[in-house]
Design an enzyme around this catalytic site. Sequence first.
Site: not given
Length: 694
Positions: A302, A360, A383
């Site tokens: 991530c 995250h 994202d």
Amino acid sequence: MVNLQFSGFAFSKSLDQHYTPFVFPGTDEGHCRLRLVNFEAHENQTSHETQGLSKKHLVVRRGKPFKVTLLFGSRSWSRYTERLVLKVWLGNMSKRIPVQFSDEQSDPQGWSAKIYPGDRQPKSVTVHICSPVLSSVGLYQLQVLIEATQNTTSYAVGTFVLLCNPWLKEDPVYMPLDVQIQEYIKNDYGLVYMGTHLNNSGQPWSFGQYEPGVLEACLQLLQVSPQHRRDKNKDYVLRADPVYLSRVACAMVNCEDDLGVLKGRWQGSYKDGVKPTEWSSSADILHRWVSTNCSPVRYGQCWVFASVLCTVMRVLGIPSRLVTVFDAAHDSDGNMKIAEYYSSTGEKLNLSKDSIWNFHVWVECWMRRPDLGAGFDGWQVVDPTPQEKSAGTYCCGPCPVAAIQQRCLGTPYDFAFIYAAVDAEVLRLIVRNGRVVGKTVDTEWVGRLIYTKSIDSDKPENLTQTYKSKIGKMPPGLEVSLNIDEVPSLGDSIVISVTVTNPSSGPRVLMAHLNAQLKEYNSNPQESFWKTRRKVHIQPGGVLKLHHTILPSEYESVLAGDDIVNVAVVIKDVMTKERVLAAQEISMSAPPITIQIEGGNGVQMKKEHTARVSFINTLTKALSGAVLTIEGSGLLQGKHEARLVLMQPGDKIEKTVSIMATSPGTKLLMATFSHSSSPGIVSRTFHKVSVVTG
């Protein structure tokens, strides 16, 4: 010299820092001939805040004039007998721009080319070119036409790159404060916050937007996107919108649907690529992607996906920042609830498709949202980590942070998934013999801490309240909490405190089961490495504190530096069979690595400096096969290692390297320490180096 192909144009010229000449052969023969074009690169790029972004192309920002000087041959251009026209091309779309004098009216919404008093010399003229504020981002070709009564002469004089303009109030990406633009557009260095909400650290990352070839890689990313390959003209038109740009770039950072930059991997072997934790520079990744003809770079997780996207957005002119959500929920079924299952002895079970990541990382991009209304302007979540599909593609956002805080259901671009990531309820179920014997609802666990790097500082800025407005309440009943007394480093004992409150009017006999498991930051724990249980008595209205210690000898064969431990307790009332669960997650701090730069942390470009890197074994056991590794993009070629067959407690391993910076900006020197008797890397550190030109 790299030769890149964009939309049918081949470019291999190098842009000089001060001027770019284009010489056209031939004789004048009585006609006005163009002999040379000066792109005034130094002055334009200083004015447009694009210095250092490219050595190949003039880089300017939309809605702001830039200058081009035309030098003619033996006869000067005459405004009375010849019309001077510019033509800009984006792909196969073109716009004709008649050159006007300053006193002539032009379309304020369109392209303009003007000559001001003092811009004319005997054989040259300076033209001020301005694009519309909502022009498309991309690589443009510039053509000069000299139109006379009998003939027209056309000259393809070169290219320029047009970016968004956060300095311009009319641009949707406008930011009002210069300190914000300096941080979120121009800064080539950032921090990735990792760990747990209790114990986290900012790991440096080099965005590298001033590294050679990075801007060209970002443009290539747009050119090979599915949107561009399906319909080039439509894609070019839509590139004026930062919402569209952010979705295209977000999808292209991962390679799940396209020729994207990064391939993700979260477990297993990384031998056919680079382990995600070893990356520290977006430039390294983008260079590798371009050099392999858009083959995916292996591997990302991530924070790597987000960091590369942050680089792309800053290059395109869209203010962006990395944001870490601690205890971020991955809601796989869209119900905004996360189910977790535990055994009656406190061991977490892998029975749920939902998960909670210890941290995250995603990106916030700054833009106005005319498609949603002024109340949703500002920071937007984007994202790039491929988790769930959005409109059939692995991308997520842009979703307004304001919509998440206000819980505006139905907001487009993945509201439910992003809202759940920061504010989902956690339903913890205690299971025994296939039957649920206890249940706890926690409304505060998810998104307890949300961090980004502060402006002009390495300290974290807490964004939690910009995402969350509600304060959860725990249901009444037997109250249990679990805390870790101090964040432990490797070699320290893990000290656990459990507090039990009995709100009832009668005494209770309780059985306390404690359990510790190693876990990855983005998945459920592995098998337990430590367990204990204890029977206790508690009086009516009483508060009981239980203390437990996990010794180094009980975890040293399992844990390495930065590993995460899930600790849980299940308290069972022996008489009523009521069960209550509490859990906590911590990351183990790694022993430090020391990096010292001769003469301080500011170094001169293209000058050798010495760096000394060392590690002392602070653990209580000897370490075999010790390796100290140093690397640094833009500072060192390849990896440099020091090795020791055996390191006794207190021993030092040291390596001295010579570094030389090849470009200005902020560079990162990275050092890692590992040994053969550990399940993973024991320690890692980054050192920030500021490079100046002289």
